[in-house]
Design an enzyme around this catalytic site. Structure first.
Site, PDB file in Angstrom:
ATOM      1  N   GLY A  77      19.104 -14.786 -57.357  1.00 18.74           N
ATOM      2  CA  GLY A  77      18.009 -14.846 -56.393  1.00 18.74           C
ATOM      3  C   GLY A  77      18.254 -13.957 -55.177  1.00 18.74           C
ATOM      4  O   GLY A  77      17.515 -14.013 -54.204  1.00 18.74           O
TER       5      GLY A  77
ATOM      6  N   TYR B 138      32.881   3.047 -68.986  1.00 22.43           N
ATOM      7  CA  TYR B 138      32.512   2.781 -67.595  1.00 22.43           C
ATOM      8  C   TYR B 138      33.168   3.832 -66.705  1.00 22.43           C
ATOM      9  O   TYR B 138      34.384   3.887 -66.558  1.00 22.43           O
ATOM     10  CB  TYR B 138      32.947   1.381 -67.155  1.00 22.43           C
TER      11      TYR B 138
ATOM     12  N   GLY C 125      22.477  -9.830 -61.952  1.00 24.62           N
ATOM     13  CA  GLY C 125      22.294 -10.186 -60.533  1.00 24.62           C
ATOM     14  C   GLY C 125      20.998 -10.927 -60.258  1.00 24.62           C
ATOM     15  O   GLY C 125      20.867 -11.643 -59.271  1.00 24.62           O
TER      16      GLY C 125
ATOM     17  N   HIS D 189      32.390  -1.434 -78.862  1.00 27.37           N
ATOM     18  CA  HIS D 189      31.331  -1.581 -77.854  1.00 27.37           C
ATOM     19  C   HIS D 189      29.953  -1.680 -78.508  1.00 27.37           C
ATOM     20  O   HIS D 189      29.095  -2.429 -78.062  1.00 27.37           O
ATOM     21  CB  HIS D 189      31.405  -0.403 -76.867  1.00 27.37           C
TER      22      HIS D 189
ATOM     23  N   SER E 281      26.532  -9.892 -68.689  1.00 25.10           N
ATOM     24  CA  SER E 281      25.393 -10.049 -67.757  1.00 25.10           C
ATOM     25  C   SER E 281      24.929 -11.503 -67.667  1.00 25.10           C
ATOM     26  O   SER E 281      23.731 -11.787 -67.756  1.00 25.10           O
ATOM     27  CB  SER E 281      24.232  -9.121 -68.166  1.00 25.10           C
ATOM     28  N   PRO E 282      25.862 -12.458 -67.455  1.00 29.73           N
ATOM     29  CA  PRO E 282      25.464 -13.864 -67.432  1.00 29.73           C
ATOM     30  C   PRO E 282      24.628 -14.225 -66.206  1.00 29.73           C
ATOM     31  O   PRO E 282      23.977 -15.278 -66.196  1.00 29.73           O
ATOM     32  CB  PRO E 282      26.816 -14.613 -67.401  1.00 29.73           C
ATOM     33  N   LEU E 283      24.656 -13.345 -65.198  1.00 30.28           N
ATOM     34  CA  LEU E 283      23.816 -13.566 -64.009  1.00 30.28           C
ATOM     35  C   LEU E 283      22.528 -12.735 -64.111  1.00 30.28           C
ATOM     36  O   LEU E 283      21.860 -12.518 -63.093  1.00 30.28           O
ATOM     37  CB  LEU E 283      24.586 -13.175 -62.741  1.00 30.28           C
TER      38      LEU E 283
HETATM   39  N1  LIG Z   1      29.234  -5.194 -73.898  1.00 26.83           N
HETATM   40  C1  LIG Z   1      28.249  -4.637 -73.246  1.00 26.83           C
HETATM   41  O1  LIG Z   1      27.465  -3.871 -73.790  1.00 26.83           O
HETATM   42  C2  LIG Z   1      28.075  -4.952 -71.780  1.00 26.83           C
HETATM   43  C3  LIG Z   1      26.880  -4.644 -71.113  1.00 26.83           C
HETATM   44  C4  LIG Z   1      26.773  -4.984 -69.763  1.00 26.83           C
HETATM   45  C5  LIG Z   1      27.832  -5.592 -69.104  1.00 26.83           C
HETATM   46  N2  LIG Z   1      28.995  -5.865 -69.798  1.00 26.83           N
HETATM   47  C6  LIG Z   1      30.139  -6.548 -69.158  1.00 26.83           C
HETATM   48  O2  LIG Z   1      29.688  -7.752 -68.558  1.00 26.83           O
HETATM   49  C7  LIG Z   1      30.039  -7.757 -67.180  1.00 26.83           C
HETATM   50  C8  LIG Z   1      29.012  -8.527 -66.378  1.00 26.83           C
HETATM   51  O3  LIG Z   1      27.706  -8.042 -66.582  1.00 26.83           O
HETATM   52  P1  LIG Z   1      26.852  -7.318 -65.460  1.00 26.83           P
HETATM   53  O4  LIG Z   1      27.746  -6.809 -64.396  1.00 26.83           O
HETATM   54  O5  LIG Z   1      25.965  -6.372 -66.181  1.00 26.83           O
HETATM   55  O6  LIG Z   1      25.871  -8.441 -64.900  1.00 26.83           O
HETATM   56  P2  LIG Z   1      26.023  -9.821 -64.153  1.00 26.83           P
HETATM   57  O7  LIG Z   1      27.407 -10.273 -64.156  1.00 26.83           O
HETATM   58  O8  LIG Z   1      24.972 -10.683 -64.715  1.00 26.83           O
HETATM   59  O9  LIG Z   1      25.560  -9.420 -62.673  1.00 26.83           O
HETATM   60  C9  LIG Z   1      26.242  -8.479 -61.900  1.00 26.83           C
HETATM   61  C10 LIG Z   1      25.413  -8.219 -60.664  1.00 26.83           C
HETATM   62  O10 LIG Z   1      25.277  -9.434 -59.939  1.00 26.83           O
HETATM   63  C11 LIG Z   1      25.786  -9.288 -58.630  1.00 26.83           C
HETATM   64  N3  LIG Z   1      26.474 -10.534 -58.305  1.00 26.83           N
HETATM   65  C12 LIG Z   1      27.577 -11.048 -58.899  1.00 26.83           C
HETATM   66  N4  LIG Z   1      27.888 -12.245 -58.379  1.00 26.83           N
HETATM   67  C13 LIG Z   1      26.974 -12.482 -57.418  1.00 26.83           C
HETATM   68  C14 LIG Z   1      26.767 -13.550 -56.509  1.00 26.83           C
HETATM   69  N5  LIG Z   1      27.555 -14.620 -56.504  1.00 26.83           N
HETATM   70  N6  LIG Z   1      25.712 -13.467 -55.644  1.00 26.83           N
HETATM   71  C15 LIG Z   1      24.884 -12.388 -55.652  1.00 26.83           C
HETATM   72  N7  LIG Z   1      25.025 -11.348 -56.503  1.00 26.83           N
HETATM   73  C16 LIG Z   1      26.073 -11.399 -57.372  1.00 26.83           C
HETATM   74  C17 LIG Z   1      26.694  -8.087 -58.660  1.00 26.83           C
HETATM   75  O11 LIG Z   1      26.706  -7.484 -57.392  1.00 26.83           O
HETATM   76  P3  LIG Z   1      27.960  -6.677 -56.807  1.00 26.83           P
HETATM   77  O12 LIG Z   1      28.519  -5.874 -57.939  1.00 26.83           O
HETATM   78  O13 LIG Z   1      27.358  -5.843 -55.759  1.00 26.83           O
HETATM   79  O14 LIG Z   1      28.953  -7.659 -56.315  1.00 26.83           O
HETATM   80  C18 LIG Z   1      26.004  -7.218 -59.710  1.00 26.83           C
HETATM   81  O15 LIG Z   1      24.942  -6.502 -59.134  1.00 26.83           O
HETATM   82  C19 LIG Z   1      30.148  -6.266 -66.841  1.00 26.83           C
HETATM   83  O16 LIG Z   1      30.901  -6.054 -65.665  1.00 26.83           O
HETATM   84  C20 LIG Z   1      30.794  -5.715 -68.067  1.00 26.83           C
HETATM   85  O17 LIG Z   1      32.194  -5.958 -68.040  1.00 26.83           O
HETATM   86  C21 LIG Z   1      29.118  -5.558 -71.113  1.00 26.83           C
END
Ligand SMILES: NC(=O)c1ccc[n+]([C@@H]2O[C@H](COP(=O)([O-])OP(=O)(O)OC[C@H]3O[C@@H](n4cnc5c(N)ncnc54)[C@H](OP(=O)(O)O)[C@@H]3O)[C@@H](O)[C@H]2O)c1
Length: 328
Positions: A220, A63, A216, A132, A211-213
């Site tokens: 919604g 990252y 994003g 990873h 990416s549990p959300l």
């Molecule tokens: N192992 C892997 O290959 C892999 C791949 C992907 C991700 N990951 C890990 O998983 C973590 C989480 O996944 P992710 O970041 O991809 O996706 P995510 O947690 O599903 O979603 C993140 C996105 O949602 C937004 N968000 C978060 N909370 C919110 C809320 N309450 N209301 C509105 N928008 C919200 C964030 O915006 P803002 O950032 O603008 O606040 C960002 O754009 C990563 O940070 C990383 O550590 C690992």
């Protein structure tokens, strides 16, 4: 005012007690639109996370590349022992502009990568060191064996893998105990429920949904077509305007249940993930304190059996997770 710390869960065999919801730090330095990045604000988010019991802090050497570990290291100054620090190695960025990368499971690389991560994080050990991606050019036993040396040397407390197949997982576990699997799991990405999560439950291995959300989407609050060119979602099939319009049916279903709890759709999406098993500790990512606090509050949102069934029945996502041009 400090809210009460969120409930905890045990991270697999490691014995680490962590907040039931962790924090993903990727977006602070990588992936989602550079215009929204702000190092100082991100450091405040990490520090606030620790205050409210969001203690599993997830990063990776890719990252940035590298800068996210440095950012996390700054945030941890003076509070390192309050965090369960998880990083990853084994993916190497070739071109930060395009995000082009390759897997590197060379044992030599993994040894060096762990040492370099410790330096950037400013710590003498990480709590969880994760592969990873499994590199098909090396036997998993070789890569994992090198990582296990890191545990023997006290540089990592426990080991995990990201997106392994069941076979890779079993082979690694035979060499050195797997503490966690980190793979994508959310209301619109449910493949891990078939065999990986049941295997984790059976073997006392933590499952860390990334990416549990839905990156994003499930909150919604994302605008179709609103991604900058450097935001990887602008290239992802599910985030193309037409797919987002079709996938709106998923959000509508989540929003109906959220309304009944006076909660947000994102909180329901996280509560559904938590309800998939006691071994689950999701790591939603955010760069904003308000979102962090909202997401953490989902740890106390209990959904009824009937509501979980209705969520299970939501339509599958339209569009692949990744484009053909990007397969990490
Ligand atoms: N192992 C892997 O290959 C892999 C791949 C992907 C991700 N990951 C890990 O998983 C973590 C989480 O996944 P992710 O970041 O991809 O996706 P995510 O947690 O599903 O979603 C993140 C996105 O949602 C937004 N968000 C978060 N909370 C919110 C809320 N309450 N209301 C509105 N928008 C919200 C964030 O915006 P803002 O950032 O603008 O606040 C960002 O754009 C990563 O940070 C990383 O550590 C690992």
């Amino acid at each position: 005012m400090n809210p009460r710390p969120i409930p905890t869960r045990t991270l697999g065999h490691s014995g680490f007690e962590v907040g039931a919801i962790g924090l993903g730090c990727m977006g602070m330095s990588w992936g989602y639109g550079a215009a929204e990045r702000d190092e100082e604000r991100s450091i405040s988010v990490i520090r606030r996370a620790l205050e409210i019991g969001v203690t599993l802090i997830d990063t990776s050497d890719m990252y940035g590349p590298f800068t996210n570990e440095e950012l996390v290291g700054k945030a941890l100054e003076g509070v390192r022992d309050e965090a369960v620090v998880a990083t990853k190695g084994g993916l190497v960025v070739d071109d930060p502009e395009t995000g082009e990368l390759h897997r590197n499971g060379n044992p030599h690389h993994m040894r060096e990568a762990l040492d370099a991560s410790l330096l950037r994080l400013g710590v003498d050990h990480v709590d969880l060191y994760q592969l990873h991606r499994v590199d098909p050019h090396y036997e998993i036993e070789e890569t994992w064996g090198a990582m296990a040396e890191g545990v023997a040397l006290g540089k990592a407390r426990a080991l995990g893998l990201s997106e392994p197949t069941l076979d890779e997982l079993q082979r690694a576990h035979a060499v050195h105990p797997v503490t966690s699997v980190q793979s994508e799991l959310s209301l619109w990405t449910r493949e891990q429920l078939d065999e990986i999560l049941p295997w984790c439950e059976e073997h006392g291995v933590a499952f860390i949904p990334f990416s549990p959300l839905g990156r994003g989407f499930l909150t919604g609050r994302l605008d179709a077509g609103g991604f900058d060119a450097d935001d990887m979602r602008s290239r992802f099939p599910r985030f193309q305007e037409e797919a987002m319009a079709r996938n709106q049916a998923i959000i509508d279903g989540v929003a109906r249940i959220a309304a009944a709890h006076d909660a947000t759709p994102g909180q329901v999406a996280l509560a559904w993930v938590l309800a998939q098993g006691e071994m689950v500790v999701p790591i939603p990512g955010t760069r904003r304190i308000e979102y962090l606090e909202e997401n953490a509050a989902a740890a106390t949102l209990e959904l009824g059996a009937h509501e979980l069934e209705r969520l299970d029945e939501l339509p599958p996502a339209e569009g692949e997770r990744y484009p053909d041009s990007y397969r990490p």
